[in-house]
Design an enzyme around this catalytic site. Structure first.
Site, short mmCIF file in Angstrom:
data_model
loop_
_atom_site.label_atom_id
_atom_site.label_comp_id
_atom_site.label_asym_id
_atom_site.label_seq_id
_atom_site.Cartn_x
_atom_site.Cartn_y
_atom_site.Cartn_z
N ARG A 45 0.84 -1.20 0.00
CA ARG A 45 0.00 0.00 0.00
C ARG A 45 0.88 1.25 0.00
O ARG A 45 0.62 2.22 -0.70
CB ARG A 45 -0.96 0.03 1.19
CG ARG A 45 -1.64 1.41 1.33
CD ARG A 45 -2.89 1.47 2.21
NE ARG A 45 -2.91 0.60 3.35
CZ ARG A 45 -2.16 0.77 4.45
NH1 ARG A 45 -1.33 1.79 4.56
NH2 ARG A 45 -2.25 -0.09 5.44
N TYR A 97 -15.67 17.57 -16.08
CA TYR A 97 -16.01 16.14 -16.15
C TYR A 97 -17.12 15.84 -15.13
O TYR A 97 -17.03 16.24 -13.97
CB TYR A 97 -14.76 15.30 -15.86
CG TYR A 97 -15.05 13.83 -15.82
CD1 TYR A 97 -15.36 13.13 -16.98
CD2 TYR A 97 -15.05 13.12 -14.62
CE1 TYR A 97 -15.65 11.78 -16.95
CE2 TYR A 97 -15.33 11.77 -14.58
CZ TYR A 97 -15.63 11.10 -15.75
OH TYR A 97 -15.93 9.76 -15.71
N ASP A 169 -6.48 19.09 -15.07
CA ASP A 169 -6.80 17.74 -15.51
C ASP A 169 -6.37 17.65 -16.98
O ASP A 169 -6.98 18.24 -17.86
CB ASP A 169 -8.32 17.51 -15.35
CG ASP A 169 -8.75 16.09 -15.75
OD1 ASP A 169 -8.05 15.47 -16.57
OD2 ASP A 169 -9.79 15.63 -15.25
N LYS A 194 -7.78 6.71 -20.02
CA LYS A 194 -7.96 7.22 -21.39
C LYS A 194 -6.66 7.07 -22.19
O LYS A 194 -6.23 5.97 -22.40
CB LYS A 194 -8.48 8.65 -21.33
CG LYS A 194 -9.57 8.90 -20.28
CD LYS A 194 -10.89 8.22 -20.59
CE LYS A 194 -11.86 8.18 -19.41
NZ LYS A 194 -12.17 9.45 -18.78
C1 LIG Z 1 -12.71 9.89 -17.46
C2 LIG Z 1 -12.30 11.17 -16.90
C3 LIG Z 1 -12.08 11.33 -15.51
C4 LIG Z 1 -12.38 10.22 -14.53
O1 LIG Z 1 -11.47 9.17 -14.65
P1 LIG Z 1 -11.81 7.64 -14.27
O2 LIG Z 1 -10.56 6.94 -14.63
O3 LIG Z 1 -13.00 7.24 -15.08
O4 LIG Z 1 -12.11 7.62 -12.81
C5 LIG Z 1 -11.63 12.54 -15.05
N1 LIG Z 1 -11.40 13.58 -15.90
C6 LIG Z 1 -11.60 13.47 -17.22
C7 LIG Z 1 -11.34 14.65 -18.10
C8 LIG Z 1 -12.05 12.27 -17.77
O5 LIG Z 1 -12.26 12.18 -19.09
#
Ligand SMILES: *Cc1c(COP(=O)(O)O)cnc(C)c1O
Length: 393
Positions: A45, A97, A169, A194
């Site tokens: 962890r 998001y 982000d 992604k």
């Molecule tokens: C998908 C996404 C998230 C969330 O991520 P997860 O891996 O699904 O928890 C956050 N910010 C953006 C811009 C995203 O496209």
């Protein structure tokens, strides 16, 4: 050294065995030589060699000091919000998001953290929203799904003048196209689900900080809350990262071809793609990013849910699914899928029209993708739009 070479060679060869691939240390604990004496690892962890390798790679990739890998993008965002205390305020991008909105709105509001949403593409709106309690500015650029661009360098200056942190982000642009820390941001987060992972086979998140002190605080929260990425998923993410630049280059090339095709199509109303000169923030995108990404959104002249439904159900290569950034092209209808939880009037005001369709352009041949869109326009014209909206003809 160029970024691609640097990334590929930041992935270390295993010192013990010479293995060229990063070993998966699928272990919970580590044998100690004496109490408290170990080889840098005591419990997975707190620290795991596979995850530690990944964290070092992503830190370098974003040009930061500390990288941390989490169970999901939202888990990564959650860890950053733990820097705040009750009474603190956040100024966030309005086209945020949906999951981040839900986290702020339904979870952190309970702990006295207030979030103000503004159009961060307009600096004046951010200035107006900042109060003495503002501790954090939260950006996504480009945004989802309207691909709005915010000026990271200018907003970093503004944040720091008010003793607030800037977190970006960077999921949509990826460090292959944009490195927010080099533009003055303090923290970068990713849904590594992604483009970083890139193969639609893991859920993962990443945080990178510019300063080691901030990184150490976030690492403390990570260990204290147990919010980690497992060794096997860490390995898969490293494997995905190896081809990041190659993949992103091709995603961008395909996306630009498709955006241009859509822009001239008579059934299409608006196309959202920062690489088009018609995009309101095209010049800023060209300054801040090295290319324009793999997501393209568009609206239909027949701006109805029925038309969008018919469209998203008639493609063959583009698969109907949430998420983006993978090898296979995907499409989604935000009004009924990713943005369903946002009230219709607010959604429309943010530019997410009833017929808006988001494409995640994959790595197929762009000619085949365009043919798929073309056959879809023809088939919905036959079956739905003609009946539904004669004006389209
Ligand atoms: C998908 C996404 C998230 C969330 O991520 P997860 O891996 O699904 O928890 C956050 N910010 C953006 C811009 C995203 O496209």
């Amino acid at each position: 050294m160029k970024a691609t070479t640097q990334l590929i060679h930041s992935i270390p060869v295993d010192e013990q065995t010479g293995a060229i691939a990063v070993p998966i240390y699928q272990t919970s604990t580590f044998v100690q030589e004496a109490p408290g004496i170990n080889k840098g690892f005591d419990y997975s962890r707190s620290n795991n060699p596979t995850r530690a390798t990944l964290e070092k790679i992503v830190a370098e990739l974003e040009g930061g000091s500390t990288g941390l890998a989490f169970a999901s993008g939202l888990a990564a965002i959650d860890n950053v919000i733990k820097l705040l205390r009750s009474g603190d305020e956040v100024v966030a991008v309005d086209d945020i998001y949906g999951g981040a909105f839900r986290l702020f709105d339904k979870v952190y509001s309970q702990y006295g953290i207030k979030v103000t949403y503004v159009d961060t593409a307009d600096l004046r709106e951010i200035k107006r929203a900042i109060t003495p309690a503002t501790r954090l500015i939260w950006l996504e650029t480009p945004t989802n799904p309207t691909l709005k661009i915010s000026d990271i360098a200018a907003i970093a200056e503004l944040a720091h003048a008010h003793r607030a942190l800037l977190c970006v982000d960077n999921t949509f642009a990826t460090p292959a196209l944009q490195q927010p820390l080099k533009l003055g941001a303090d923290i970068v987060v990713h849904s590594a689900t992604k483009y970083l992972g890139g193969h639609s086979d893991i859920i993962a998140g990443v945080v990178v900080t510019a300063e080691p002190e901030l990184g150490a605080r976030l690492k403390f929260f990570q260990n204290a809350t147990g919010n980690i990425l497992g060794p096997f998923d860490s390995f898969l993410l490293i494997r995905g990262l190896e081809t990041l630049h190659l993949r992103v280059r091709e995603h961008c090339r395909n996306a630009l071809a498709i955006a241009k095709y859509l822009e001239q199509h008579p059934a299409v109303d608006k196309v959202f793609y920062p690489g088009l000169s018609s995009h309101p923030n095209h010049l800023l995108a060209a300054k801040q990013q090295s290319a324009f990404g793999g997501v393209v959104s568009f609206t239909l002249k027949d701006d109805t849910e029925a038309a969008a439904n018919a469209f998203v159900m008639s493609t063959e290569l583009f698969k109907l699914a949430e998420s983006l950034g993978g090898i296979k092209s995907l499409l989604c209808h935000p009004a009924q899928m990713t943005h369903k939880s946002i009230p219709a009037d607010i959604r429309r005001a943010n530019g997410v029209a009833d017929s808006l369709i988001r494409l995640s352009i994959g790595l197929e041949d762009s000619e085949d993708l365009i043919n798929d869109l073309e056959q879809t326009f023809k088939s919905i014209y036959q079956s739905v739009i003609k009946k539904h909206a004669p004006a389209f003809a």
